[in-house]
Design a protein around this motif. Structure first.
Motif, short mmCIF file in Angstrom:
data_model
loop_
_atom_site.label_atom_id
_atom_site.label_comp_id
_atom_site.label_asym_id
_atom_site.label_seq_id
_atom_site.Cartn_x
_atom_site.Cartn_y
_atom_site.Cartn_z
N THR A 37 1.60 4.87 -2.98
CA THR A 37 0.14 4.68 -3.02
C THR A 37 -0.34 3.29 -2.63
OG1 THR A 37 -0.06 3.93 -5.33
CG2 THR A 37 0.09 6.32 -4.96
N ASN A 45 -4.10 1.80 -2.43
CA ASN A 45 -4.42 1.53 -3.83
C ASN A 45 -4.09 0.08 -4.19
OD1 ASN A 45 -4.85 1.72 -6.61
ND2 ASN A 45 -2.85 2.66 -6.99
N ASP A 96 -12.11 7.80 -3.33
CA ASP A 96 -11.53 7.78 -4.67
C ASP A 96 -10.76 9.08 -4.94
OD1 ASP A 96 -10.92 6.97 -7.22
OD2 ASP A 96 -12.85 7.57 -8.07
N LEU A 106 -4.71 10.32 -7.55
CA LEU A 106 -3.37 9.91 -7.13
C LEU A 106 -2.26 10.55 -7.96
CD1 LEU A 106 -4.04 6.09 -6.60
CD2 LEU A 106 -4.05 7.90 -4.87
#
Length: 831
Positions: free
Chosen positions: A418, A422, A500, A503
């Protein structure tokens, strides 16, 4: 389990399974029989004591320290006496043996289970016999086969005890149980595998003793310290011994076993198998019970009306007192999250996780309690076994094993999957809030195992790849896959700018469906009646990918049932994943920076990038020679097994040619490698590429390709197609005359070696499987088309190399090609 399935039975573990499980479906079940055991003897008549049997007061003297419970346990002059009431003779009890404390050796920790065994106490004349029943073959009382099965399944005698005294007042007998725990009894001490590892010769009784014996209403708990003579002692061989602290929990099983639930291959549950000779069938029938807790509604009428009802007995977990305070709530949340799934089965507040009670008699080794055990270990793992009643599949207790270094494992996964999108993952040490979320995810997964759920490796293909780039979709679905029991991991598909997106995986639709299937209470009289209702439910959901169950195997045949993948198209998903890896790598030094520290994090996370790339290749490769497996019953239409379409297999090999067999130069940034790599990258990349190649040219996979051709003719992706496509990827430079770099030369040498293996290997074992999971059929490559096709490929390759030699002027490349010709000749005509 998180990484290696480890299931105590066991799967797992897988296994499991893990733990880590025994899987399968049960055909029919009648009322479980009580294992063959002599009937309980009547109380001894009043009168003078028999020879050898003393008056009660002479054995249990005034000096006795007595603990009342399931048995009265008396301690007199260093001896421990069990006073067994007549009512418990013939009753089944489960003996669970665990470590309490172990030497400082990685791989063995306090709380880990060593053995389970059912015991039955039998009174016979002046003795009490301790018998061990078998549940492999059964037949219910009243059936024609009951006596025959009883005659063929004599319960083994584990130990015999002289009756020391009789308590006429309580209709009980007294035996001296001391030797049971101070002598070397294999089933309640160190198992054979541990004895072999440490070269143990005998128990040293002089250095072994009973620590405590405590009796509770339905269990007796014994803790012993045992020292074994060991030629290969851990920690310090000069000691010549190994000392461990062992806990033995003797738990009274329910007098009336829980109504079992017949297992079904279409829904994932750990199960246990028995051969039932009492069924009205013309052959011995293997039946299997799905393992699950006993949940019954407090208010049955309200439950029938469809109201949410609390269970009679809640599933309760406790936090190990050794757990760091800041992680406790996250572990609890991982347990409590399953209440949403139990609501689908009609129960509210079905499961809870608590701090341990402030009770000196409470022990995490007590078999009445389920505990999340926290191990001070550098092993990056966790596992979730359980203890079940062998008569019915009722889960009685569970202890989740939580290794401290699991935090490093999830950090690595989250970073490499990620960090491209992220910012929270772009640091060598995560904030406690983020790590808490990751711990909660792992906790939920392991709790799922303890509820009876194995890995569902088929869940992660349910969602379209591009949908996982949608914030709205992932929030609606509550995660990256319909099951937290898959190894779905984190959202490596999402790209920068996608917003958004969610995850994490979460407890999803499949998990809720599985809990509904396994835990819904039915007001019926038999498992067969329940199975009819459950079969109808299962057929209604057939074909919906959200409810698909793909069992865990060591070598997946179905490309939908594999670990670490996401989305319904492995090629598209892996392309997105590689794009993100290419974004991470140029920033990896900055994102792993720690002032004053060496480049250990850089080395570790670079290795994670390479490992993640290798996973993507595996996801794609599984389509080649892949077969979709959809378990069905007779009333369901359509095939169970379907080969992956030819076009999809070709697409998979084109992807591998482009991403793996063409040297992935993006991973070879010397400004990064020079920080930690001491001439090791060539071998690391060679190993990764060769792993991809050998996995394609695997005999079992090639056998499925042959099977496809035999069944589907020109519509199939055949051996000729496969060899030609692999050849193009590995030997591209022969046609163009372009440079063959170091990495490609290594791959080409491995190609010749692999074909030599296919030609000369005499027998190929079945693909490896996780413990308790099925392996594929054995396959002999020498009796198939594989050998002649491999030989033909090498002959054609030799001719192509000879024709191309003049195109190359680089002396290293020419030497490589000339050596390749020699290698081919040695394979085709070994001296």
């Amino acid at each position: 389990m998180i990484k290696t399935i480890r299931i105590k039975s066991h799967l797992a573990l897988s296994l499991l399974f893990v733990a880590l499980g025994i899987t399968g479906a049960m055909a029919q079940q009648k009322k479980p029989s009580t294992p063959a055991a002599a009937p309980a003897a009547a109380s001894a008549p009043a009168g003078p004591a028999k020879p050898g049997i003393k008056p009660y007061k002479d054995v249990i003297t005034e000096k006795a320290k007595t603990d009342k419970g399931m048995f009265k346990v008396h301690q007199v002059d260093g001896k421990y006496y069990y006073e067994i009431p007549d009512s418990l003779f013939g009753r089944e009890m489960l003996m669970v043996t665990r470590y309490v404390k172990t030497p400082a050796v990685d791989g063995t920790y306090g709380g880990e289970e060593l053995n389970e065994q059912v015991w039955i106490w039998q009174k016979r004349d002046k003795q009490v016999l301790l018998r061990v029943p078998s549940y492999d073959n059964i037949a219910a009382k009243g059936t024609d086969m009951y006596q025959s099965v009883k005659n063929s399944n004599l319960d083994a005698i584990l130990s015999a005890f002289d009756i020391k005294a009789i308590n006429k007042d309580s209709a009980s007998v007294v035996i001296d149980a001391t030797d049971l725990f101070t002598k070397d009894v294999l089933s309640i001490g160190l198992p054979t595998a541990v004895r072999t590892r440490y070269k143990i010769s005998a128990l040293d009784e002089a250095r072994s003793y009973i620590d405590t014996v405590k009796s509770f209403p339905i269990n007796v708990e014994v803790t012993t310290t045992k020292t074994y003579r060991a030629a290969a002692a851990p920690v310090d061989e000069s000691l010549g011994s190994v000392t461990v602290e062992i806990h033995n929990s003797l738990l009274l099983l329910p007098k009336v076993p829980m109504k079992p639930r017949l297992a079904d291959d279409r829904v994932g549950f750990f199960s246990q198998a028995q051969t039932d000779y009492g069924i009205d069938a013309q052959k011995a029938t293997v039946t299997r019970y799905a393992r699950h807790w006993r949940l019954e509604p407090k208010d049955k009428e309200a439950y029938k009306r469809g109201e949410l009802v609390e269970p009679v007995k809640q599933i309760v977990y406790y936090i190990d007192p050794a757990t760091p305070q800041k992680w406790r709530q996250h572990l609890k949340d991982g347990v409590n999250d399953w209440n949403a799934a139990f609501e689908k089965a009609g129960f509210k507040n079905a499961i809870v996780c608590l701090d341990p009670p402030n009770d000196p008699d409470w022990s995490p080794e007590d078999a009445r309690y389920s505990v999340i055990r926290y191990f001070a270990s550098n092993i990056p793992n966790a596992y979730g076994p359980h203890v079940a009643d062998p008569r019915s599949g009722e889960i009685l207790e569970s202890d989740i094993g939580w290794y401290h270094n699991v935090m490093n494992l999830v950090r690595n996964w989250f970073f490499v999957q990620t960090a491209a999108i992220n910012p929270d993952a772009r640091t060598p040490k995560f904030k406690d809030e983020l790590m808490g979320k990751l711990i909660r995810f792992v906790s939920s997964h392991e709790v799922g195992h303890t509820l009876g759920l194995p890995h569902n490796f088929g869940s992660s293909v349910a969602f379209p790849v591009d949908s996982l780039r949608s914030a709205a979709f992932t929030k609606k679905m509550g995660g990256t896959a319909p099951s937290i029991m898959d190894y779905a991991r984190f959202n490596y598909i999402a790209q920068p700018g996608d917003g958004d997106v969610v995850l994490y995986p979460g407890i999803g639709e499949y998990d809720k469906w599985a809990i509904k299937w396994g835990y819904t209470w039915f007001d019926t009289n038999s498992a067969d009646e329940d199975a009819k209702i459950l079969n109808k439910w299962t057929i209604e959901r057939a074909g919906n990918p959200k409810y698909f169950y793909g069992q865990q195997t060591g070598n997946p045949i179905d490309p939908r049932a594999q670990s670490e993948d996401l989305g319904d198209d492995a090629m598209k998903a892996s392309a997105y994943g590689i794009a993100n890896l290419k974004r991470i790598l140029p920033n990896i030094e900055k994102w792993t920076f720690e002032e004053g520290k060496p480049y250990d994090n850089l080395r570790e996370l670079y290795g994670e990038v390479l490992a993640q790339w290798n996973r993507y290749m595996g996801h794609v490769r599984s389509n080649i020679g892949g077969i979709y497996e959809n378990d069905k019953t007779y009333e369901q239409k359509g095939d169970v097994y379907t080969h992956v379409a030819k076009a999809k297999q070709q697409e998979a090999l084109r992807f591998i040619n482009a991403q793996a067999f063409a040297t992935p130069t993006w991973m070879l940034d010397k400004s990064i490698l020079n920080k930690f790599d001491q001439a090791g990258i060539i071998e690391r990349l060679r190993g990764a590429q060769v792993n991809v190649l050998n996995g394609i040219l695997e005999p079992a996979r090639l056998a499925r390709v042959i099977d496809n051709s035999a069944k589907n003719g020109d519509q199939a992706y055949g051996l000729t197609d496969l060899f030609a496509d692999v050849h193009k990827g590995v030997w591209t430079e022969l046609a163009s005359g372009s440079n063959i770099d170091t990495y490609k030369r290594n791959l080409q040498r491995a190609y010749i070696d692999r074909l030599g293996f296919l030609i000369n290997k005499q027998d190929t074992p079945a693909p490896a499987a996780f413990p308790g999971m099925p392996a594929g059929p054995r396959f002999d490559a020498t009796t198939s088309d594989i050998r002649p096709m491999a030989r033909r490929e090498l002959k054609n390759l030799a001719a192509e190399i000879r024709a191309s030699l003049a195109k190359f002027s680089n002396p290293v490349v020419k030497a490589h090609l000339e050596d390749a010709l020699v290698s081919i000749q040695n394979v085709l005509d070994p001296k």
